[in-house]
Design a protein around this motif. Structure first.
Motif, short mmCIF file in Angstrom:
data_model
loop_
_atom_site.label_atom_id
_atom_site.label_comp_id
_atom_site.label_asym_id
_atom_site.label_seq_id
_atom_site.Cartn_x
_atom_site.Cartn_y
_atom_site.Cartn_z
N SER A 153 63.10 29.70 0.82
CA SER A 153 63.92 28.22 0.36
C SER A 153 63.72 27.25 0.88
N MET A 154 63.71 26.69 0.84
CA MET A 154 63.21 25.24 1.54
C MET A 154 64.42 24.20 0.85
N SER A 155 65.58 22.63 2.24
CA SER A 155 66.09 22.21 1.40
C SER A 155 65.86 20.28 1.86
N LEU A 156 65.98 19.84 1.12
CA LEU A 156 66.01 18.98 1.54
C LEU A 156 67.34 17.96 1.47
N TYR A 157 67.26 16.89 3.24
CA TYR A 157 68.04 16.74 3.59
C TYR A 157 68.06 15.21 4.10
N MET A 158 68.26 14.10 2.05
CA MET A 158 68.55 12.47 2.91
C MET A 158 69.32 12.05 3.03
N THR A 159 69.19 11.14 4.23
CA THR A 159 69.51 10.29 5.54
C THR A 159 69.58 8.75 5.88
N TRP A 160 70.09 8.16 4.66
CA TRP A 160 69.68 6.73 5.09
C TRP A 160 70.71 6.24 6.00
N ASN A 161 69.94 5.01 6.54
CA ASN A 161 70.43 4.28 8.26
C ASN A 161 70.32 5.43 9.26
N MET A 209 64.71 15.34 5.87
CA MET A 209 64.21 16.38 6.36
C MET A 209 63.43 17.05 4.99
N MET A 210 62.39 18.17 4.25
CA MET A 210 61.70 19.18 3.66
C MET A 210 62.30 20.40 4.79
N ILE A 211 63.27 20.78 4.92
CA ILE A 211 63.23 22.63 5.93
C ILE A 211 63.46 23.42 5.51
N GLY A 212 63.06 24.37 5.73
CA GLY A 212 63.05 25.96 5.89
C GLY A 212 65.12 26.24 5.74
N GLY A 261 76.59 12.68 6.51
CA GLY A 261 76.02 11.37 5.64
C GLY A 261 74.84 11.85 5.76
N ARG A 262 74.97 12.96 4.90
CA ARG A 262 73.75 12.91 4.13
C ARG A 262 73.74 13.86 3.48
N ASN A 263 72.49 13.31 2.08
CA ASN A 263 72.83 15.08 1.12
C ASN A 263 72.46 15.10 1.03
N CYS A 264 72.21 16.63 0.47
CA CYS A 264 71.43 17.86 0.76
C CYS A 264 71.14 18.10 -0.80
N ILE A 265 69.28 18.25 -1.09
CA ILE A 265 68.71 19.62 -2.12
C ILE A 265 68.25 20.70 -2.13
N SER A 266 69.53 21.95 -2.19
CA SER A 266 69.48 23.62 -1.68
C SER A 266 68.22 23.82 -2.90
N ASN A 267 68.17 25.07 -2.33
CA ASN A 267 67.21 26.75 -3.13
C ASN A 267 66.51 26.11 -3.64
#
Length: 256
Positions: free
Chosen positions: A175-183, A162-165, A192-198
């Protein structure tokens, strides 16, 4: 010996975007500082209220447009639960298949962030996933992070990004964040997610840096078959180089 030389406000201001050492007028801060703060507040409120303009994304990839069950921005802000559910029409528009990953550009609480940062991050990451089966790009209106779980389930994707504001701040409203979720699955916990923010252009992460971190997380998630708090970001080194034809490309140096 202790260095007792005074530290100037200018030196401190150069190290942070926080509002420190503001000019004063009598017993309060100056009128200029007050007006700048008020303007930042208006920008943050505006970022929350405006809708995502898909035309501003200038997407070259084919994409599918979806929306949540929130009928408008006001309802989206008041009812976060509706932002986590696809509308009936949107659910039917997603073709089921077998994909490794799906990318979703979503407005979140700052459509401006998605418009400004989303395409650049996507352009940086796609060339690095040549051996991945990528689902059609999805653009989501009035979306919360968890909406990606239902999107991935409908499409049959093993992973969703998810590439989300982000919620706008008083220093940066884009500023946008990436939320990566497997399965991913509906009802999944955020642990259960990993986030890359700012990710933004005002001293935040660049699109290239965000893509580097995401590539590492995706590789590890596929290898270990999980994401979330148990998957730590030991960011790999990704170098940018230029091919003989002048095109920029990325080289993964992690295993060397």
């Amino acid at each position: 010996m202790t260095d007792d030389r005074p530290i100037s406000w200018q030196a401190l201001q150069a190290r942070t975007s926080a509002r420190i050492g503001l000019a004063r007028a009598g017993n309060t801060i100056s009128g200029a500082a007050v007006r700048e703060f008020q303007y930042a507040h208006v920008r943050a409120r505006h970022a929350v209220s405006i809708a995502l303009d898909i035309n501003q994304l200038n997407l070259s990839l084919p994409h599918i447009e979806v929306e949540s069950r929130a009928g408008d921005r006001d309802e989206y802000v008041r009812r976060p639960d509706l932002g986590r559910q696809l509308s009936d029409t949107s659910r039917e528009s997603l073709p089921h298949g077998r994909y490794d990953i799906v990318f979703v550009i979503a407005d979140g609480l700052s459509a401006l962030a998605a418009q400004q940062q989303g395409p650049a991050v996507l352009a940086a990451i796609i060339p690095l996933l040549a051996d991945w089966c990528i689902a059609p790009l999805v653009v989501a209106q009035r979306a919360r992070v968890a909406l990606g779980d239902e999107i991935a389930t409908c499409l049959g994707a093993r992973c969703v990004v998810m590439m989300i504001g982000e919620r706008p701040g008083l220093r940066c409203a884009e500023s946008m964040s990436l939320y990566m979720t497997w399965n991913p699955k509906v009802g999944m916990r955020d642990s259960g997610r990993n986030c890359i923010s700012n990710i933004h252009g005002h001293g935040g992460l660049s699109a290239m840096t965000a893509a580097s971190s995401l590539v590492w997380l995706l590789k590890m998630a596929r290898m270990r078959n999980y994401s979330g708090v148990n998957l730590k970001d030991e960011t790999c080194t990704i170098e940018q180089t230029v091919r003989p034809d002048g095109q920029k490309m990325l080289l993964d140096r992690t295993d060397q």
